[in-house]
Design an enzyme around this catalytic site. Structure first.
Site, PDB file in Angstrom:
ATOM      1  N   TYR A 135      10.059 -16.864 -23.674  1.00 30.76           N
ATOM      2  CA  TYR A 135      10.764 -18.127 -23.468  1.00 30.76           C
ATOM      3  C   TYR A 135      11.234 -18.702 -24.801  1.00 30.76           C
ATOM      4  O   TYR A 135      10.525 -18.626 -25.815  1.00 30.76           O
ATOM      5  CB  TYR A 135       9.856 -19.157 -22.795  1.00 30.76           C
ATOM      6  CG  TYR A 135       9.701 -18.967 -21.310  1.00 30.76           C
ATOM      7  CD1 TYR A 135      10.724 -19.322 -20.432  1.00 30.76           C
ATOM      8  CD2 TYR A 135       8.534 -18.420 -20.783  1.00 30.76           C
ATOM      9  CE1 TYR A 135      10.585 -19.131 -19.065  1.00 30.76           C
ATOM     10  CE2 TYR A 135       8.387 -18.239 -19.422  1.00 30.76           C
ATOM     11  CZ  TYR A 135       9.422 -18.599 -18.568  1.00 30.76           C
ATOM     12  OH  TYR A 135       9.275 -18.407 -17.219  1.00 30.76           O
TER      13      TYR A 135
ATOM     14  N   GLY B 149      21.466 -12.958 -29.860  1.00 28.00           N
ATOM     15  CA  GLY B 149      21.454 -13.018 -31.320  1.00 28.00           C
ATOM     16  C   GLY B 149      20.365 -13.878 -31.898  1.00 28.00           C
ATOM     17  O   GLY B 149      19.183 -13.650 -31.619  1.00 28.00           O
TER      18      GLY B 149
ATOM     19  N   GLY C  43      12.429 -10.480 -25.610  1.00 27.41           N
ATOM     20  CA  GLY C  43      11.682 -11.670 -25.977  1.00 27.41           C
ATOM     21  C   GLY C  43      11.155 -12.441 -24.794  1.00 27.41           C
ATOM     22  O   GLY C  43      11.209 -11.982 -23.648  1.00 27.41           O
TER      23      GLY C  43
ATOM     24  N   GLY D  68      16.670 -12.666 -30.617  1.00 28.41           N
ATOM     25  CA  GLY D  68      16.557 -11.886 -29.395  1.00 28.41           C
ATOM     26  C   GLY D  68      17.895 -11.239 -29.083  1.00 28.41           C
ATOM     27  O   GLY D  68      18.919 -11.928 -29.032  1.00 28.41           O
TER      28      GLY D  68
ATOM     29  N   CYS E 141       8.255 -18.250 -27.408  1.00 25.47           N
ATOM     30  CA  CYS E 141       8.028 -16.827 -27.697  1.00 25.47           C
ATOM     31  C   CYS E 141       6.580 -16.408 -27.465  1.00 25.47           C
ATOM     32  O   CYS E 141       6.107 -15.434 -28.053  1.00 25.47           O
ATOM     33  CB  CYS E 141       8.476 -16.491 -29.123  1.00 25.47           C
ATOM     34  SG  CYS E 141      10.229 -16.772 -29.398  1.00 25.47           S
TER      35      CYS E 141
ATOM     36  N   TYR F 197      13.886 -22.143 -26.394  1.00 23.07           N
ATOM     37  CA  TYR F 197      14.647 -23.362 -26.110  1.00 23.07           C
ATOM     38  C   TYR F 197      15.973 -23.320 -26.853  1.00 23.07           C
ATOM     39  O   TYR F 197      16.045 -22.851 -27.996  1.00 23.07           O
ATOM     40  CB  TYR F 197      13.848 -24.597 -26.572  1.00 23.07           C
ATOM     41  CG  TYR F 197      14.688 -25.856 -26.637  1.00 23.07           C
ATOM     42  CD1 TYR F 197      15.015 -26.555 -25.473  1.00 23.07           C
ATOM     43  CD2 TYR F 197      15.167 -26.340 -27.858  1.00 23.07           C
ATOM     44  CE1 TYR F 197      15.803 -27.700 -25.533  1.00 23.07           C
ATOM     45  CE2 TYR F 197      15.943 -27.483 -27.921  1.00 23.07           C
ATOM     46  CZ  TYR F 197      16.260 -28.166 -26.755  1.00 23.07           C
ATOM     47  OH  TYR F 197      17.040 -29.293 -26.809  1.00 23.07           O
TER      48      TYR F 197
END
Length: 221
Positions: free
Chosen positions: A73, A162, A71, A151, A180, A75
């Site tokens: 980025y 996870g 994947g 991810g 993402c 948060y």
């Protein structure tokens, strides 16, 4: 046996990585059980193996942690339930695509317990909800917001990392990245959808939905 473990305090990201690495090694050595580990992190960004530097739009806002999960980025922060999934995918057929689909189904089944319809979109990782009350997108499509990210990484067929489900995070914290790599859709949470859902409510939904998707009931402590 799959253990269901919940950490009550905020967990640092590198601390979580080290714990997962140790757990994977112990499972491979035959000295520990598979587990689902529920945590919350302090505000931070993580960069997966496909992360593009231009998608980190505010690099000084929070700590940024490169990772080896799939994947881009994402948060993590308070109000978001992160479920680290440490399972033996090898013993479950060695089908990575099916495993990811099961993770997606797990989130969707959990959301359904709150009468929220989660959906998958081709080419867009994660779980999405339609937002008919919002204006159409710039392409003329109905608005959709992301409510959960997925991810994973595998080591000798043991999964780690996870899913992350937005229960009540500060959605403004997502502004420092292009989540993402997707810029033409927003981010939402259960509370943002108008639902008075607590973290404990979300945890119960995740636990109850797990066996429906994976066919096994984790053991809570």
């Amino acid at each position: 046996m799959i253990e269901w473990i919940t950490s009550p305090q905020l967990t640092g990201f590198r601390e979580a990585e080290a714990w997962m690495e140790a757990r994977v090694a112990a499972i491979l050595a035959g000295t520990a059980n598979e587990c689902i580990w529920l945590v919350e992190h302090p505000p931070l960004y993580t960069a997966g193996t496909s992360a593009k530097e231009r998608d980190l739009t505010d690099p000084d806002r929070f700590d940024v942690f490169p990772t080896k999960r799939g994947g881009q980025y994402t948060y993590h922060g308070p109000g978001q339930r992160v479920a680290y999934v440490i399972l033996d995918v090898g013993a479950r057929g060695r089908d990575v695509r099916k495993f990811v689909q099961q993770l997606e189904a797990w989130v969707i089944t959990s959301l359904a317990q709150f009468n929220v319809t989660g959906e998958i979109r081709e080419g867009r990782v994660g779980v999405w909800v339609q937002r008919p009350e919002k204006p159409l997108t710039i392409t003329g499509q109905p608005a959709e917001d992301k409510i959960a990210a997925i991810g994973i990484r595998l080591r000798k067929w043991i999964s780690f990392h996870g899913i992350s489900l937005n229960v009540e995070p500060d959605l403004n914290h997502f502004d420092g990245i292009v989540p993402c790599g997707i810029s033409d859709h927003g981010v939402t949470s259960l509370v943002d959808l108008g639902l008075p859902v607590t973290m404990a409510d979300a945890d119960i939904a995740l636990l109850n939905s797990f066996s429906a998707v994976f066919g096994e009931m984790p053991q809570t402590s």
